[in-house]
Design an enzyme around this catalytic site. Structure first.
Site, short mmCIF file in Angstrom:
data_model
loop_
_atom_site.label_atom_id
_atom_site.label_comp_id
_atom_site.label_asym_id
_atom_site.label_seq_id
_atom_site.Cartn_x
_atom_site.Cartn_y
_atom_site.Cartn_z
N GLU A 70 103.61 0.21 115.68
CA GLU A 70 103.06 0.90 114.52
C GLU A 70 101.99 0.03 113.85
OE1 GLU A 70 106.00 2.42 111.90
OE2 GLU A 70 107.02 3.53 113.50
N HIS A 76 108.00 7.50 102.25
CA HIS A 76 107.70 6.60 103.37
C HIS A 76 108.27 7.11 104.69
CE1 HIS A 76 106.20 3.81 100.43
NE2 HIS A 76 107.37 3.72 99.86
N ARG A 108 112.67 1.49 120.40
CA ARG A 108 113.47 2.65 120.79
C ARG A 108 112.53 3.83 120.97
NH1 ARG A 108 112.93 5.27 115.99
NH2 ARG A 108 113.01 4.04 114.09
N LYS A 113 110.85 -8.62 110.71
CA LYS A 113 109.42 -8.48 110.43
C LYS A 113 108.72 -9.83 110.33
CE LYS A 113 109.28 -3.92 108.29
NZ LYS A 113 110.57 -3.45 108.70
N LYS A 136 108.96 -5.26 101.80
CA LYS A 136 109.58 -4.67 102.98
C LYS A 136 110.82 -5.47 103.37
CE LYS A 136 105.33 -3.05 105.25
NZ LYS A 136 104.53 -3.19 106.48
N GLY A 155 112.17 2.91 109.09
CA GLY A 155 112.35 4.25 108.55
C GLY A 155 112.13 4.35 107.05
N GLY A 156 111.36 3.40 106.48
CA GLY A 156 111.09 3.44 105.05
C GLY A 156 112.19 2.87 104.19
N HIS A 158 98.63 5.74 109.04
CA HIS A 158 99.72 5.22 109.88
C HIS A 158 99.46 5.72 111.30
CE1 HIS A 158 104.29 4.47 110.34
NE2 HIS A 158 103.73 4.55 111.54
#
Length: 703
Positions: free
Chosen positions: A298, A258, A315, A139, A181, A187-188, A231
């Site tokens: 996203e 999430h 993916r 990230k 994060k 995937g949360g 989102h």
């Protein structure tokens, strides 16, 4: 393999060589399980491509194994011993002659090392280059790349200094609330919202621990938390020839833990200019890392519809079917074509989304218990038939088990309509056609969610469930209506009639014997009996009178009397019947499943269950088996942390243990003030559902 070189123009106008690799794919290995493996197999077979499945000990008889042309065992049930064993998977690919590996999503799908290993062995990895996976998987790195590419990002700290004190200082600088994060997250996992400084230390410790277990990395970033965010994500696709497109955007705002549960395309309430802006930004993001294949960019969108880059999933996404339905495409087919070196089937000007699609994820979980996931047998399973506008993606059939080792998703229900109103109406109708018995599901919750007035109005954000908690969970706590109560009582009577008829026929060997009748017929009087059923904690007492015409007069709790008639018109097995019923002149059709001590009743617009009370001698035996007060495991899992010791005093609400199960971390809290007598398990131990974890000292009140 034919190798060609193309040049594309990067954001900074430098020419970057792209190697085009053309390879005929006649056999593909799917390095995954469940519904995504079945999904890939279906498309591959339609293209004339042979398919190879891999399976763990828990999946030996699963649907994806049965569907594939070949299948190979790769290890024990835990994913680290099977689906994460890239070395074993590559050995199988080489052994069986597969030219390509499709990773699905999860497991190895975003593992850059595995992608490189495939490349080194001459096997096509159906996904982006390893460099793109690395750039977008971190990230902190991805945020800088996006900023350089002109994609809006959220203010935050993405630095190398990972000291707890440094992260806490940065959170104060940014200003609470903040979002923690995992740098390698998705995937949360490894994500926590921190509302104030007092919550920071515990949230950081928990996020690091979860990230380390999920990604073998506990590095964190800190970002400003946007309150009431949406989102919104964009499906992008790129080939090896420099072409990149976006295929509509999706709204995935409604989430719990999430994680998404309802997704739709296109996102409601966006203007065409914003759709174009966010789509163009997503394409810039893909081109900035020389992306190839299917990906999802996203974004977080605030109340003013300003959007900010959040992450890129390198993916195929779980929710890709909604994009397929509104663009009339098969994205897995696109993946296979692009991986073989072909150009994209469509360019941007050729893509014209039409209509509206919505997807609901059907999970084995208990919405009334903080969406606690479950595992167990699918005793009864029924879905609506697939059509042009209704689609079921699943990897299970009736009789299968939802395993504790993997994600608890049972199926995805995807619907299409000409507009959002018709799509949501179809979604609710189709959800009512989904029947699952054997373990708790979120079906009722999904139905209530999709029919909620604020959801229908498009007023969605990631805190939607919390904001509307009272109204969303109200129906799950409501008592049965009079008609439902009568239908439940009738179902029990019809089961008794069916069981009695079969039993007496077996004994007498005479199909037409009058002694086989269980109609309650009496010559001089009408037969009556009492029936008791449980609606949750509420007891329902019926007085049933057998009428001479075969109908029943049913009095509920000595107040309301109903005239009821009904019959079984079909039976799937001994414990599944289909009935026609009339309650006070109103006709009903229902399917009824008997499982353990419950009747599960499914009608055209609702579903409910009632419990048939066990005999008192059985419940007395169960009560005598309970030894001491304490805590029990809410589900099968592994102990990851023990926070108390023998002799320690605890207060109500204190966290005693942490259990990891179904890819989630669960807190075991003390139900009352007490003294710990015995801690029965230690870190690393495995436990079964309802197994005692901690025993308390007997309180004086119990002596």
């Amino acid at each position: 393999m034919i190798r060609l070189f193309y040049f594309i123009i990067h954001q900074n106008h430098l020419f970057i060589p792209i190697e085009v690799k053309r390879k005929k794919i006649s056999k593909v290995l799917i390095a995954n399980r469940g519904e995504i493996a079945c999904r890939v197999i279906k498309t591959a077979k339609s293209m004339g491509i042979k398919t190879v499945a891999v399976y763990s000990s828990a999946d030996q008889g699963s649907m994806h194994v049965e569907m594939a042309d070949e299948a190979y065992y790769i290890g024990e049930a835990p994913s680290r011993d099977s689906y994460l064993r890239g070395d074993k998977i590559l050995d199988i690919a080489n052994y069986c002659g597969a030219q390509a590996i499709h990773p699905g999503y999860g497991f190895l799908s975003e593992n850059a090392d595995f992608a490189e290993l495939c490349e080194s062995q001459g096997i096509v990895f159906i996904g982006p280059p390893a460099s793109a996976i690395r750039d977008m998987g971190l990230k902190s790195t991805s945020k800088q790349i996006m900023a350089d590419a002109g994609v809006p990002i959220i203010e935050g700290y993405h630095g190398e200094d990972q000291a707890d004190a440094k992260l806490k200082d940065e959170a104060s600088r940014i200003g609470y609330p903040v979002m923690l994060k995992a740098v390698c997250g998705g995937g949360g996992k490894g994500m926590r919202i921190v509302m104030n400084e007092g919550e920071f230390d515990q949230a950081l410790e928990s996020a690091r621990r979860e990230s380390l277990k999920s990604f073998n990395d506990d590095k964190m970033i800190v970002e400003k938390y946007i309150e009431e965010p949406r989102h919104v994500e964009v499906q992008v696709f790129a080939d090896q020839h420099g072409n990149a497109v976006y295929l509509s955007e999706r709204d995935c705002s409604v989430q719990r833990r999430h994680q998404k549960i309802i997704e739709e395309a296109p996102a409601p309430g966006l203007s065409e200019s914003i759709r174009h802006e966010i789509g163009a930004a997503a394409v810039r993001a893909a081109k900035a890392v020389n992306y190839v294949g299917a990906g999802t960019v996203e974004f977080i969108m605030d109340k003013h519809k300003k959007f900010f880059f959040m992450e890129m999933n390198t993916r195929l996404q779980v929710e890709h079917p909604v994009t397929e339905l509104v663009t009339n495409t098969d994205l897995v087919e696109w993946q296979l074509q692009v991986a073989s070196g072909k150009e994209l089937p469509l360019l941007q000007g050729d893509i014209e989304p039409y209509g509206h699609a919505a997807e609901a994820r059907i999970y084995a979980e208990d919405p009334n218990n903080n969406f606690l996931p479950g595992a167990g047998p699918l005793r009864h399973l029924k879905f609506p038939l697939n059509s042009d506008s209704v689609r079921i993606d699943t990897g299970v059939t009736q009789g299968d088990n939802v395993s504790v080792h993997y994600d608890p998703m049972i199926a995805k229900l995807i619907v299409w309509g000409e507009d959002r109103e018709s799509a949501l109406r179809k979604l609710v109708y189709s959800l009512n056609e989904c029947h699952v018995v054997g373990l708790n599901t979120n079906l009722r919750f999904l139905t209530d969610l999709a029919s909620h007035p604020e959801f229908i109005a498009g007023n969605v954000h990631t805190g939607f469930i919390q904001e509307h908690e009272n109204s969303l969970f109200e129906s799950t706590k409501s008592v049965l209506s009079c008609d439902q109560s009568a239908l439940a009582c009738l179902s029990l009577l019809l089961f008794e009639q069916k069981d009695g008829l079969l039993r007496d026929m077996f004994i007498s060997q005479d199909l037409y014997s009058p002694w086989n009748s269980t109609s309650g017929l009496r010559f001089n009087t009408l037969y009556s009996k009492s029936v008791t059923l449980m609606d949750g904690e509420s007891e329902m007492n019926f007085l049933v009178t057998y009428n001479r015409d075969g109908s029943y007069s049913i009095k509920l709790s000595d107040t309301l009397e109903m005239e009821v008639a009904g019959k079984i018109f079909d039976a799937e097995d001994d414990d599944t019947i289909f009935i026609n019923a009339v309650v006070n002149g109103v006709k009903h059709t229902a399917s009824v499943v008997r499982y353990n001590d419950c009747l599960h009743i499914f009608t055209a617009d609702d579903s409910f269950k009632v419990q048939v009370p066990l005999p008192k001698f059985v419940t007395m035996q169960q009560d005598s088996a309970i030894t001491g007060a304490g805590t029990v495991a809410p589900m099968t899992g592994a102990i990851i942390k023990v926070l108390v010791e023998n002799g320690q005093k605890v207060e109500a609400g204190d966290v005693l243990m942490l259990i990891e199960a179904m890819k989630m971390e669960h807190k075991i809290v003390s139900p009352r003030s007490a003294t710990v007598k015995t801690v029965l398990f230690q870190e690393g131990d495995s436990v079964e559902k309802d197994q005692s974890l901690i025993i308390f000292e007997e309180s004086e009140d119990n002596e």
